[in-house]
Motif scaffolding. Structure first.
Motif, short mmCIF file in Angstrom:
data_model
loop_
_atom_site.label_atom_id
_atom_site.label_comp_id
_atom_site.label_asym_id
_atom_site.label_seq_id
_atom_site.Cartn_x
_atom_site.Cartn_y
_atom_site.Cartn_z
N PRO A 252 -3.10 -10.49 -3.70
CA PRO A 252 -3.52 -9.78 -4.52
C PRO A 252 -2.37 -8.85 -5.49
O PRO A 252 -3.11 -8.10 -6.54
CB PRO A 252 -4.19 -8.12 -3.21
CG PRO A 252 -4.07 -8.75 -1.98
CD PRO A 252 -3.69 -10.71 -2.26
N ALA B 11 -12.30 -9.11 0.37
CA ALA B 11 -11.96 -8.11 0.54
C ALA B 11 -11.33 -7.28 -0.75
O ALA B 11 -11.31 -6.25 -1.56
CB ALA B 11 -11.95 -7.71 1.49
N ALA B 12 -9.82 -8.43 -1.03
CA ALA B 12 -8.94 -8.43 -2.21
C ALA B 12 -9.41 -7.85 -3.09
O ALA B 12 -9.27 -7.10 -4.17
CB ALA B 12 -8.29 -8.92 -1.67
N ALA C 41 -12.69 -7.18 -4.26
CA ALA C 41 -13.53 -6.67 -3.93
C ALA C 41 -12.98 -4.91 -4.59
O ALA C 41 -13.54 -4.32 -5.58
CB ALA C 41 -14.71 -6.63 -3.01
N ASP C 42 -12.17 -5.20 -3.90
CA ASP C 42 -11.12 -4.15 -4.40
C ASP C 42 -10.44 -3.63 -5.78
O ASP C 42 -10.28 -2.92 -5.97
CB ASP C 42 -9.63 -3.30 -3.01
CG ASP C 42 -10.04 -3.59 -2.07
OD1 ASP C 42 -11.21 -2.96 -1.68
OD2 ASP C 42 -9.40 -3.35 -0.59
N TYR C 43 -10.00 -4.67 -5.82
CA TYR C 43 -9.33 -4.70 -7.32
C TYR C 43 -10.64 -4.43 -8.66
O TYR C 43 -10.68 -4.26 -9.60
CB TYR C 43 -9.08 -6.40 -7.51
CG TYR C 43 -8.67 -6.38 -9.13
CD1 TYR C 43 -7.27 -5.49 -9.40
CD2 TYR C 43 -9.46 -7.01 -10.04
CE1 TYR C 43 -6.98 -6.29 -10.93
CE2 TYR C 43 -8.13 -7.04 -11.57
CZ TYR C 43 -7.46 -6.46 -11.70
OH TYR C 43 -7.20 -6.84 -12.94
N ALA D 142 -13.22 -2.40 -8.04
CA ALA D 142 -13.74 -1.86 -8.37
C ALA D 142 -13.07 -0.75 -8.68
O ALA D 142 -13.54 0.40 -9.61
CB ALA D 142 -14.20 -1.38 -6.22
N GLY D 143 -11.97 -1.14 -9.29
CA GLY D 143 -10.59 -0.21 -9.83
C GLY D 143 -10.75 -0.54 -11.51
O GLY D 143 -11.65 -1.08 -11.82
N ALA E 285 -19.03 -4.70 -7.24
CA ALA E 285 -17.98 -4.49 -7.86
C ALA E 285 -18.09 -4.60 -9.65
O ALA E 285 -17.45 -4.15 -10.01
CB ALA E 285 -16.78 -4.94 -7.51
#
Length: 283
Positions: free
Chosen positions: A14, A46-47, A49-51, A53-54, A82
């Motif tokens: 990430p 997870a990484a 999906a987190d990215y 989402a931003g 996302a």
């Protein structure tokens, strides 16, 4: 959506996502497949999906694992909420694979959410070669079509896919050509495969130039240093734009003409179509 350059980024790295997004690439591909070892798959999901989402600076695709394994549904479940711009599907085998992926996407997407487009890698199994024409049936779900020259030789026990000078051997030239025609038959972007020699800048520039000459509209990259040469190759030069504009203007000034002479050369409807294509690439 302009897709000259599409840069791969390992999904379990990430710290590289933001750098890739500012590399100048038209799109980045966050990879959950080959570049991520099995032990890191969950962390990579997870990484990614987190990215997603931003806020995003560039078109963002996610390459999921192939349908013949057991990880595609988990990949989709982790990222589809996302809303990636597209899903890259490896080892795709024609329209049936698109339908199968769509079933997974619909089962995991929120009610009423639009499904992301799909970019199949269309030549990674022997059976895939015989399904290339079927992508026309799924063209409304595709953002493009691309191919790969690594998995296919492994699948058939070939020693290599390239000659000593880097040119593809005959079977893989065929796979590349069929992908090119299949993409245009479906009316979607024709994306050439990666150039693996990262430090060979001259070789990359020459390959990308030939790809555009042959009718590809973009190319994948495996390192940020490859983005600028690829973008340059798939962007018409000022001279090309000027010649194309002169052709379009000449036919506009002579609407009843089927053939014209421009700078001592005969031009007709195919030349006009090509000129309009060049102007669309430069726009």
């Amino acid at each position: 959506m302009r897709l000259r350059s599409l840069l791969f980024v390992p999904g379990d790295r990430p710290e590289r996502f933001a750098k890739a997004a500012t590399s100048g690439a038209d799109a980045i591909i966050l990879d959950l497949e080959d570049s991520v070892p099995p032990a890191n798959k969950e962390a990579a999901r997870a990484a990614v999906a987190d990215y997603l989402a931003g806020p995003r600076e560039v078109v963002t695709l996610v390459r999921v694992n192939p349908l013949d394994g057991h990880m595609t549904a988990a990949d989709v479940a982790a990222v589809v909420g996302a809303r990636p711009d597209a899903i890259m599907l490896p080892k795709a085998e024609g329209a049936p694979s698109i339908a199968q992926l769509d079933t997974i996407l619909r089962s995991e997407a929120k009610d009423g959410a639009s499904l992301p487009a799909i970019l199949p890698i269309a030549t990674e199994t022997p059976a895939a070669i015989f399904t290339l024409g079927s992508y026309r049936e799924a063209k409304d779900r595709l953002v493009g079509l691309t191919w790969g020259a690594e998995d296919l030789p492994a699948a058939i026990g070939a020693a290599a896919s390239r000659e000593a000078d880097g040119r593809y051997t005959e079977p893989y030239q065929v796979a590349r050509s069929l992908t090119l025609f299949a993409a245009h038959a479906a009316g979607v972007a024709a994306i050439d495969t990666v150039f693996p020699a990262i430090k060979d800048e001259a070789g990359l520039a020459a390959y990308a130039t030939r790809a555009r000459r042959d009718g590809f509209t973009g190319m994948m990259a495996i390192h940020p240093s490859q983005v600028a040469p690829i973008n340059a190759a798939f962007t018409p030069s000022p001279d090309e734009v000027a010649r194309a504009q002169a052709t379009v203007d000449a036919f506009a000034a002579n609407p009843g003409a089927g053939v014209l002479q421009i700078d001592g050369k005969m031009v007709d409807a195919p030349h006009l179509k090509q000129a309009r294509h060049i102007l669309s690439l430069a726009d």
